[in-house]
Design a protein around this motif. Structure first.
Motif, mmCIF file in Angstrom:
data_model
loop_
_atom_site.group_PDB
_atom_site.id
_atom_site.type_symbol
_atom_site.label_atom_id
_atom_site.label_comp_id
_atom_site.label_asym_id
_atom_site.label_seq_id
_atom_site.Cartn_x
_atom_site.Cartn_y
_atom_site.Cartn_z
ATOM 1 N N LEU A 1 0.850 -1.192 0.000
ATOM 2 C CA LEU A 1 0.000 0.000 0.000
ATOM 3 C C LEU A 1 0.882 1.237 0.000
ATOM 4 C CD1 LEU A 1 -2.728 1.511 0.354
ATOM 5 C CD2 LEU A 1 -2.388 1.298 2.833
ATOM 6 N N GLN A 2 0.717 2.096 -1.001
ATOM 7 C CA GLN A 2 1.455 3.356 -1.071
ATOM 8 C C GLN A 2 0.643 4.464 -0.414
ATOM 9 O OE1 GLN A 2 4.671 4.400 -2.537
ATOM 10 N NE2 GLN A 2 3.994 6.021 -1.140
ATOM 11 N N LEU A 3 1.205 5.079 0.634
ATOM 12 C CA LEU A 3 0.554 6.203 1.292
ATOM 13 C C LEU A 3 0.812 7.493 0.519
ATOM 14 C CD1 LEU A 3 1.361 5.565 5.072
ATOM 15 C CD2 LEU A 3 -0.610 4.778 3.747
ATOM 16 N N GLN A 4 -0.019 8.487 0.792
ATOM 17 C CA GLN A 4 0.174 9.811 0.204
ATOM 18 C C GLN A 4 1.173 10.637 1.001
ATOM 19 O OE1 GLN A 4 -3.161 12.055 -1.800
ATOM 20 N NE2 GLN A 4 -3.036 13.277 0.058
ATOM 21 N N GLN B 1 -3.719 10.278 10.003
ATOM 22 C CA GLN B 1 -4.448 10.291 8.742
ATOM 23 C C GLN B 1 -4.569 8.889 8.155
ATOM 24 O OE1 GLN B 1 -2.529 12.775 5.838
ATOM 25 N NE2 GLN B 1 -4.017 12.364 4.226
ATOM 26 N N PHE B 2 -3.623 8.014 8.491
ATOM 27 C CA PHE B 2 -3.579 6.662 7.941
ATOM 28 C C PHE B 2 -3.723 5.597 9.025
ATOM 29 C CE2 PHE B 2 -0.638 9.484 5.554
ATOM 30 C CZ PHE B 2 -1.420 9.657 4.420
ATOM 31 N N ALA C 1 -3.130 2.207 -3.418
ATOM 32 C CA ALA C 1 -2.584 3.509 -3.042
ATOM 33 C C ALA C 1 -3.660 4.344 -2.382
ATOM 34 C CB ALA C 1 -2.026 4.240 -4.261
ATOM 35 N N ILE C 2 -3.221 5.265 -1.501
ATOM 36 C CA ILE C 2 -4.112 6.247 -0.887
ATOM 37 C C ILE C 2 -3.829 7.586 -1.549
ATOM 38 C CG2 ILE C 2 -4.863 7.344 1.246
ATOM 39 C CD1 ILE C 2 -5.269 4.273 1.101
ATOM 40 N N SER C 3 -4.890 8.221 -2.044
ATOM 41 C CA SER C 3 -4.725 9.517 -2.705
ATOM 42 C C SER C 3 -6.014 10.298 -2.600
ATOM 43 C CB SER C 3 -4.360 9.332 -4.179
ATOM 44 O OG SER C 3 -4.210 10.579 -4.840
ATOM 45 N N GLN D 1 -11.360 13.728 -0.593
ATOM 46 C CA GLN D 1 -9.940 13.515 -0.335
ATOM 47 C C GLN D 1 -9.609 12.024 -0.224
ATOM 48 O OE1 GLN D 1 -9.146 16.429 2.841
ATOM 49 N NE2 GLN D 1 -9.268 18.092 1.344
ATOM 50 N N ASP D 2 -9.056 11.544 0.866
ATOM 51 C CA ASP D 2 -8.449 10.214 0.914
ATOM 52 C C ASP D 2 -9.374 9.090 0.447
ATOM 53 O OD1 ASP D 2 -6.627 11.824 2.261
ATOM 54 O OD2 ASP D 2 -5.986 10.197 3.578
ATOM 55 N N ALA D 3 -8.891 8.336 -0.536
ATOM 56 C CA ALA D 3 -9.601 7.174 -1.069
ATOM 57 C C ALA D 3 -8.584 6.072 -1.334
ATOM 58 C CB ALA D 3 -10.347 7.534 -2.354
ATOM 59 N N ILE D 4 -9.061 4.841 -1.450
ATOM 60 C CA ILE D 4 -8.222 3.705 -1.826
ATOM 61 C C ILE D 4 -8.338 3.520 -3.331
ATOM 62 C CG2 ILE D 4 -7.782 1.238 -1.551
ATOM 63 C CD1 ILE D 4 -9.086 1.423 1.224
ATOM 64 N N TRP D 5 -7.186 3.491 -4.000
ATOM 65 C CA TRP D 5 -7.136 3.348 -5.460
ATOM 66 C C TRP D 5 -6.509 2.014 -5.839
ATOM 67 C CZ3 TRP D 5 -8.691 7.354 -8.903
ATOM 68 C CH2 TRP D 5 -9.107 8.526 -8.261
ATOM 69 N N ALA D 6 -6.977 1.464 -6.949
ATOM 70 C CA ALA D 6 -6.460 0.196 -7.450
ATOM 71 C C ALA D 6 -6.136 0.330 -8.941
ATOM 72 C CB ALA D 6 -7.485 -0.919 -7.233
ATOM 73 N N ASP D 7 -5.435 -0.662 -9.452
ATOM 74 C CA ASP D 7 -5.065 -0.713 -10.869
ATOM 75 C C ASP D 7 -6.269 -1.225 -11.665
ATOM 76 O OD1 ASP D 7 -4.109 -1.797 -13.370
ATOM 77 O OD2 ASP D 7 -2.077 -1.661 -12.577
#
Length: 404
Positions: free
Chosen positions: A73-76, A82-83, A125-127, A263-269
């Motif tokens: 998991l890549q943090l922002q 926040q995480f 990723a979180i972005s 703002q913060d959401a979980i993103w995938a490929d």
């Protein structure tokens, strides 16, 4: 035992990223986002069909322990409250409960989570939503699979004597902002009352702190409610010898103005979600355990502060406690269920993004999907977890000097 997720090669994107890193030195935190090499293409033996949970041996079973699938998991940004939900899920074994071994990769100013994700440097990723949609518009095929934050945490903060109570009061004032795409809620808020950001206010490039406001160099400062706003309250007022108080300040909340962006959401490929059922299954399990972590932080406030403090965050325990309190308030209540996208707020985000030129046009329907988060929420509800938090109330956090 551990197994790695199958990763679809994206050689052209990796080479483009590598070339960009060689040619450009950016500064926008502390880590390089981890290894971006593609692992061997192996299928995870623990990932079953879509929506299946891995079979775990019964207590006392003599069978071999089920393999854990390695996930990153890549943090922002760097570790902070926040995480907290992700660190809680890792440290309390929630990821292991669903067959995952999760590595959390620090973010930073020079880390673009969307790029790391799309290049294969992380599995999720979180972005912030706009920071995911812009790279997507530029060609990165990523998608928002869980909208964790239900509200924006961005404010414009001033001292009471400045008389700034609403966006119209910013006319003729020195208005601080960070840039780097953080200014668009402010600009849309100014436009909403007929002010031109280029001519009706004096824009001042602001550091990621409140020094300019405290020193009187600007009239209003950009602040996150969970970070910079607290920095003012953690500072001694030289006129009183005591900490600044909330009544010393005035706040413009973009949620109330109507120009807030998600703002913060979980993103995938998105490519892997479409082409590999096992990756989608892992995504459901990852989201489920992550949301369980956030439920735990809602109900076990201090434990999650302690977990974050053990992760070597920025700021002291007082500051992290404040942050944990305000982060929870950005998530809870979640009217549709934690992680489920609010369509109206998404539409508002797109309206602000397109009106301010953040996006050239509204994204297509693939920019977010709700099926994964909904499946995760259904699993959590079936296990007896409160996924709505309708009775959530903030903690009473004592502000401490310097956040200590």
């Amino acid at each position: 035992m551990k197994a790695k997720i199958f990763r679809q090669p994206k050689l052209w994107r990796f080479l483009a990223l590598l070339g960009a890193l060689v040619m450009v030195a950016t500064a926008c935190g502390n880590d390089d986002g981890g290894d971006t090499q593609q692992p061997e293409a192996t299928m995870s033996p623990t990932a079953g069909g879509e929506g299946e949970q891995p079979e775990m041996p019964a207590a006392g079973s003599e069978d071999e322990p089920a393999e854990l699938t390695e996930v990153s998991l890549q943090l922002q940004w760097v570790p902070q409250s926040q995480f907290a939900g992700y660190f809680a899920a890792r440290d309390l074994g929630f990821y292991e409960d669903v067959g995952l071994d999760v590595e959390i990769i620090d973010g930073g100013l020079d880390i673009v989570p969307a790029t790391v994700l799309d290049s294969g440097g992380a599995d999720f990723a979180i972005s912030w939503v706009p920071r995911g949609l812009v790279p997507r518009e530029e060609g990165l095929n990523i998608t928002n699979i869980a909208q964790v934050f239900q509200r924006s945490g961005t404010l414009q903060v001033s001292f009471a004597e400045a008389g700034i109570n609403e966006p119209a009061d910013l006319a003729g004032k020195k208005v601080g902002n960070w840039g780097f795409g953080n200014e668009f809620e402010l600009f849309a808020g100014l436009n909403s009352v007929g002010l031109d950001p280029k001519s009706d206010v004096t824009l001042v490039q602001q550091d990621f702190n409140m020094t300019a406001l405290i020193n009187g160099d600007i009239d209003a400062a950009q602040a996150m409610i969970y970070n910079e706003y607290a920095q003012v309250l953690e500072t001694i007022n030289p006129e009183t010898g005591e900490l600044f108080q909330p009544e010393d300040l005035r706040v413009i909340d973009w949620n109330e103005v109507g120009t807030a962006m998600l703002q913060d959401a979980i993103w995938a490929d998105a490519d892997r979600l479409e082409s590999h059922a096992k990756y989608r299954d892992i995504a459901v399990r990852f989201v489920e355990a992550s949301l369980r972590g956030w439920i735990h932080c809602r109900d076990n406030f201090q434990e999650c502060v302690d977990i974050i403090m053990a992760a070597s965050p920025l700021g002291g325990p007082g500051h992290q406690a404040w942050m944990m309190n305000e982060i929870n308030a950005l998530i809870w209540p979640s009217p549709g269920g934690v992680g489920i996208m609010d369509q109206a707020l998404y539409d508002q985000t797109i309206e602000v993004a397109t009106s301010q030129g953040v996006l050239a046009s509204a994204p297509d329907a693939g920019a977010f999907r709700t099926d994964i988060a909904q499946e995760a929420v259904d699993n959590l509800r079936a296990a007896g977890h409160d996924v709505f938090g309708n009775n959530y109330a903030r903690q009473d956090v004592q502000v401490t000097e310097g956040g200590q």
